[in-house]
Motif scaffolding. Structure first.
Motif, PDB file in Angstrom:
ATOM      1  N   VAL A 201       0.859  -1.179   0.000  1.00  0.00           N
ATOM      2  CA  VAL A 201       0.000   0.000   0.000  1.00  0.00           C
ATOM      3  C   VAL A 201       0.894   1.227   0.000  1.00  0.00           C
ATOM      4  O   VAL A 201       1.701   1.429   0.911  1.00  0.00           O
ATOM      5  N   LYS A 202       0.763   2.069  -1.034  1.00  0.00           N
ATOM      6  CA  LYS A 202       1.608   3.254  -1.154  1.00  0.00           C
ATOM      7  C   LYS A 202       1.238   4.301  -0.096  1.00  0.00           C
ATOM      8  O   LYS A 202       0.079   4.409   0.310  1.00  0.00           O
ATOM      9  N   SER A 203       2.240   5.057   0.307  1.00  0.00           N
ATOM     10  CA  SER A 203       2.038   6.093   1.317  1.00  0.00           C
ATOM     11  C   SER A 203       2.036   7.458   0.643  1.00  0.00           C
ATOM     12  O   SER A 203       3.003   7.837  -0.017  1.00  0.00           O
ATOM     13  N   ARG A 204       0.936   8.195   0.793  1.00  0.00           N
ATOM     14  CA  ARG A 204       0.828   9.533   0.204  1.00  0.00           C
ATOM     15  C   ARG A 204       0.830  10.637   1.262  1.00  0.00           C
ATOM     16  O   ARG A 204       1.124  11.777   0.965  1.00  0.00           O
ATOM     17  N   ARG A 205       0.464  10.294   2.473  1.00  0.00           N
ATOM     18  CA  ARG A 205       0.472  11.247   3.581  1.00  0.00           C
ATOM     19  C   ARG A 205       0.938  10.518   4.837  1.00  0.00           C
ATOM     20  O   ARG A 205       0.872   9.294   4.924  1.00  0.00           O
ATOM     21  N   GLY A 206       1.394  11.297   5.810  1.00  0.00           N
ATOM     22  CA  GLY A 206       1.706  10.735   7.119  1.00  0.00           C
ATOM     23  C   GLY A 206       3.098  10.144   7.214  1.00  0.00           C
ATOM     24  O   GLY A 206       3.811   9.963   6.227  1.00  0.00           O
ATOM     25  N   THR A 207       3.471   9.874   8.457  1.00  0.00           N
ATOM     26  CA  THR A 207       4.724   9.187   8.753  1.00  0.00           C
ATOM     27  C   THR A 207       4.390   8.021   9.658  1.00  0.00           C
ATOM     28  O   THR A 207       3.712   8.201  10.684  1.00  0.00           O
ATOM     29  N   PRO A 208       4.778   6.801   9.309  1.00  0.00           N
ATOM     30  CA  PRO A 208       4.256   5.619  10.006  1.00  0.00           C
ATOM     31  C   PRO A 208       4.692   5.547  11.467  1.00  0.00           C
ATOM     32  O   PRO A 208       5.869   5.679  11.788  1.00  0.00           O
ATOM     33  N   GLN A 209       3.712   5.350  12.360  1.00  0.00           N
ATOM     34  CA  GLN A 209       4.036   5.105  13.756  1.00  0.00           C
ATOM     35  C   GLN A 209       4.726   3.749  13.856  1.00  0.00           C
ATOM     36  O   GLN A 209       4.276   2.769  13.298  1.00  0.00           O
ATOM     37  N   GLY A 210       5.802   3.704  14.582  1.00  0.00           N
ATOM     38  CA  GLY A 210       6.610   2.491  14.663  1.00  0.00           C
ATOM     39  C   GLY A 210       7.986   2.706  14.065  1.00  0.00           C
ATOM     40  O   GLY A 210       8.928   2.000  14.406  1.00  0.00           O
ATOM     41  N   GLY A 211       8.120   3.694  13.175  1.00  0.00           N
ATOM     42  CA  GLY A 211       9.422   4.017  12.616  1.00  0.00           C
ATOM     43  C   GLY A 211      10.256   4.824  13.599  1.00  0.00           C
ATOM     44  O   GLY A 211       9.733   5.628  14.367  1.00  0.00           O
ATOM     45  N   VAL A 212      11.558   4.633  13.555  1.00  0.00           N
ATOM     46  CA  VAL A 212      12.449   5.320  14.497  1.00  0.00           C
ATOM     47  C   VAL A 212      12.446   6.820  14.265  1.00  0.00           C
ATOM     48  O   VAL A 212      12.460   7.621  15.215  1.00  0.00           O
ATOM     49  N   ILE A 213      12.409   7.222  13.012  1.00  0.00           N
ATOM     50  CA  ILE A 213      12.522   8.641  12.674  1.00  0.00           C
ATOM     51  C   ILE A 213      11.176   9.361  12.795  1.00  0.00           C
ATOM     52  O   ILE A 213      11.130  10.600  12.848  1.00  0.00           O
ATOM     53  N   SER A 214      10.066   8.611  12.874  1.00  0.00           N
ATOM     54  CA  SER A 214       8.733   9.221  12.847  1.00  0.00           C
ATOM     55  C   SER A 214       8.474  10.201  13.991  1.00  0.00           C
ATOM     56  O   SER A 214       7.943  11.293  13.752  1.00  0.00           O
ATOM     57  N   PRO A 215       8.804   9.884  15.258  1.00  0.00           N
ATOM     58  CA  PRO A 215       8.536  10.856  16.335  1.00  0.00           C
ATOM     59  C   PRO A 215       9.265  12.183  16.134  1.00  0.00           C
ATOM     60  O   PRO A 215       8.694  13.244  16.410  1.00  0.00           O
ATOM     61  N   LEU A 216      10.508  12.133  15.646  1.00  0.00           N
ATOM     62  CA  LEU A 216      11.245  13.371  15.400  1.00  0.00           C
ATOM     63  C   LEU A 216      10.568  14.183  14.298  1.00  0.00           C
ATOM     64  O   LEU A 216      10.387  15.404  14.431  1.00  0.00           O
ATOM     65  N   LEU A 217      10.176  13.537  13.208  1.00  0.00           N
ATOM     66  CA  LEU A 217       9.508  14.253  12.118  1.00  0.00           C
ATOM     67  C   LEU A 217       8.173  14.829  12.578  1.00  0.00           C
ATOM     68  O   LEU A 217       7.810  15.953  12.204  1.00  0.00           O
ATOM     69  N   ALA A 218       7.448  14.080  13.405  1.00  0.00           N
ATOM     70  CA  ALA A 218       6.174  14.574  13.919  1.00  0.00           C
ATOM     71  C   ALA A 218       6.379  15.803  14.793  1.00  0.00           C
ATOM     72  O   ALA A 218       5.600  16.758  14.733  1.00  0.00           O
ATOM     73  N   ASN A 219       7.419  15.802  15.611  1.00  0.00           N
ATOM     74  CA  ASN A 219       7.715  16.962  16.451  1.00  0.00           C
ATOM     75  C   ASN A 219       8.136  18.169  15.609  1.00  0.00           C
ATOM     76  O   ASN A 219       7.789  19.316  15.918  1.00  0.00           O
ATOM     77  N   ILE A 220       8.898  17.917  14.542  1.00  0.00           N
ATOM     78  CA  ILE A 220       9.339  19.014  13.668  1.00  0.00           C
ATOM     79  C   ILE A 220       8.129  19.707  13.050  1.00  0.00           C
ATOM     80  O   ILE A 220       8.053  20.947  13.002  1.00  0.00           O
ATOM     81  N   TYR A 221       7.162  18.923  12.595  1.00  0.00           N
ATOM     82  CA  TYR A 221       6.016  19.528  11.927  1.00  0.00           C
ATOM     83  C   TYR A 221       5.100  20.256  12.912  1.00  0.00           C
ATOM     84  O   TYR A 221       4.653  21.379  12.649  1.00  0.00           O
ATOM     85  N   LEU A 222       4.840  19.654  14.067  1.00  0.00           N
ATOM     86  CA  LEU A 222       3.942  20.287  15.026  1.00  0.00           C
ATOM     87  C   LEU A 222       4.628  21.399  15.806  1.00  0.00           C
ATOM     88  O   LEU A 222       3.969  22.136  16.550  1.00  0.00           O
ATOM     89  N   ASN A 223       5.943  21.554  15.622  1.00  0.00           N
ATOM     90  CA  ASN A 223       6.633  22.684  16.235  1.00  0.00           C
ATOM     91  C   ASN A 223       6.119  24.019  15.677  1.00  0.00           C
ATOM     92  O   ASN A 223       6.284  25.064  16.306  1.00  0.00           O
ATOM     93  N   HIS A 224       5.490  23.994  14.493  1.00  0.00           N
ATOM     94  CA  HIS A 224       4.864  25.203  13.957  1.00  0.00           C
ATOM     95  C   HIS A 224       3.790  25.720  14.916  1.00  0.00           C
ATOM     96  O   HIS A 224       3.646  26.934  15.101  1.00  0.00           O
ATOM     97  N   LEU A 225       3.028  24.806  15.506  1.00  0.00           N
ATOM     98  CA  LEU A 225       2.013  25.202  16.483  1.00  0.00           C
ATOM     99  C   LEU A 225       2.666  25.854  17.693  1.00  0.00           C
ATOM    100  O   LEU A 225       2.209  26.905  18.175  1.00  0.00           O
ATOM    101  N   ASP A 226       3.746  25.251  18.193  1.00  0.00           N
ATOM    102  CA  ASP A 226       4.432  25.786  19.376  1.00  0.00           C
ATOM    103  C   ASP A 226       5.007  27.174  19.109  1.00  0.00           C
ATOM    104  O   ASP A 226       4.864  28.098  19.923  1.00  0.00           O
ATOM    105  N   ARG A 227       5.651  27.347  17.954  1.00  0.00           N
ATOM    106  CA  ARG A 227       6.266  28.629  17.627  1.00  0.00           C
ATOM    107  C   ARG A 227       5.200  29.706  17.426  1.00  0.00           C
ATOM    108  O   ARG A 227       5.386  30.869  17.825  1.00  0.00           O
TER     109      ARG A 227
END
Length: 449
Positions: free
Chosen positions: A209-235
């Motif tokens: 199944v191809k991925s068009r959106r999102g970053t898969p939970q379970g991946g090592v890099i996913s939490p960092l990428l999720a924090n980078i994107y939601l840091n826009h809300l914090d800033r």
């Protein structure tokens, strides 16, 4: 972690702090370093977990020859630029609301490369993250987020926006996420690695199944990428000055906003920015709570302001009560039932082995949930669930008049503690709670930022 890797992370983090607008050009060669790959392997091995679509497990690399061959192959592919990630294995776990949460489990090989990239990228983006973000960050924890909630509620911020983002990890737009990463990272080869991981298909029932959106939970890099994107809300929250009156406390995609007045305004502000990020709040779960009248759940705990007696002040007053959520209590009951058996008759396992299994569960469960300051929940789990299930198991396996005295003793926790070495849950709770609060107050800035 290798000394050279630790020093590199320190230098990168300091450089990012010194120049807020600096973009890093040469990072791919750091990811390829043998010391970086070795450190990544040590982290992956320590974290454990199951294998991916290639059927390889961590135990397959216990032997030095197999492990060294794997690390050499990863190093060669990265240097030659021919590394290609494999599909992630799709699994589903139950959610509290009855739904299913998809997990994407990469192969051991891909987890090592992702960890190496995370070791290089993490200190750079740490310089940009705000103090009220606690999820998946070094030297930060759920308990620190809870301590921040507890502090601001004691300061009178009792109007709470209990927010929930709809399927955050599944809905992150790839193009905006990559642009967010590119605000700090100029190295095209590193950006290509991240894009490859985002576009990696998921293997589900033998189909890709191809991925068009999102970053898969379970991946090592996913939490960092999720924090980078939601840091826009914090800033945005800091830039607009909202953080002075409305305290945003975020753990990954779970966040609450505590204020003294105008909660509707702050909710509309959060909703507006999330819409700009192509995210939306779950209107069914998002609500405004007056914490002196009703409580709210956050990170497995139920928080509410209650009128109670305060021994230190020798009088009644408002205190912030933190108890276990009903969902946590339900899961604890289910876990004990699975270990012992609901009536004690289903499991043929010896009583000593049942107690050993419960002890292992307690050692895993107690360190986190000892933050709760409502002792009745711990007593309930200990007396009404654990000891009662063990007593029923004992009675179910014994019969005859000679056992009547034993039946009575089996309902007493001291019997199980003395004879079968059951962990005294209440004593362990008080001890762990004392250690936990000492650790939180040792770093007050991180705990209540």
């Amino acid at each position: 972690m290798h000394r050279k890797v630790s020093e590199l992370r320190r230098i990168l983090g300091q450089a990012a702090k010194d120049e807020a607008s600096r973009r890093f050009h040469s990072l791919y060669d750091k990811v390829c370093q043998k010391e970086m790959i070795w450190s990544a392997w040590l982290i992956v091995r320590a974290n454990g977990g199951s294998g991916g679509v290639d059927g390889k497990e961590l135990s397959d690399y216990d032997e030095a020859e197999a492990r060294n061959e794997l690390l050499r192959e990863i190093h060669r592919e990265l240097l030659e630029g021919i590394y290609q990630p494999q599909a992630v294995r799709r699994e589903y776990i139950d959610k509290p609301d009855g739904g299913k949460r998809p997990l994407g489990i990469p192969t051991i090989r891909d987890r090592i490369v992702q960890t190496a990239a995370k070791l290089v990228l993490e200190p750079i983006f740490e310089a940009d993250f705000q103090g009220f973000s606690y999820g998946f960050r070094p030297k930060r924890s759920c308990h620190q987020a809870m301590q921040a909630v507890w502090k601001w509620m004691n300061y009178g911020h009792t109007k709470v926006i209990d927010a929930d983002i709809c399927k955050y990890f599944d809905n992150i737009p790839h193009d905006k996420l990559l642009r967010s990463v590119a605000m700090r990272i100029k190295d095209g080869r590193v950006l290509r690695l991240i894009k490859q991981w985002l576009k990696t298909p998921a293997s589900e029932d033998g189909k890709l199944v191809k991925s068009r959106r999102g970053t898969p939970q379970g991946g090592v890099i996913s939490p960092l990428l999720a924090n980078i994107y939601l840091n826009h809300l914090d800033r945005f929250w800091v830039k607009k000055g909202h953080h002075r009156q409305a305290k945003l406390i975020r753990y990954a995609d779970d966040f609450v906003i505590l204020c003294k007045e105008r909660p509707e305004f702050y909710l509309s502000e959060a909703r507006r920015l999330l819409e700009n990020l192509e995210l939306e709040l779950n209107e069914r779960k998002t609500r405004i709570v007056e914490a002196c009248r009703e409580g709210f759940d956050f990170l497995g705990f139920h928080i509410k302001r209650v009128w109670a007696f305060r021994p230190k002040r020798k009088g009644f007053g408002w205190v912030t009560g933190v108890r276990l959520s009903w969902e946590v209590l339900k899961k604890a009951r289910m876990a004990i039932n699975e270990i012992v058996g609901k009536g004690g008759r289903k499991s043929p396992v010896p009583l000593q082995e049942l107690v050993n299994r419960i002890n292992r569960w307690l050692k895993h469960w107690l360190p986190y949930y000892s933050y709760a300051n409502r002792r009745q929940d711990i007593r309930h789990i200990y007396h009404k669930i654990i000891v009662e299930r063990l007593a029923r198991a004992y009675i179910a396996r014994t019969s005859g008049l000679k056992q009547q005295g034993g039946k009575w003793k089996s309902w007493n926790p001291i019997y199980w503690e003395a004879r079968y070495k059951l962990i005294d849950m209440l004593a362990a709770y008080y001890q762990r709670r004392k250690q936990l609060y000492a650790a939180l107050h040792e770093h007050p800035i991180n705990a209540v930022a």
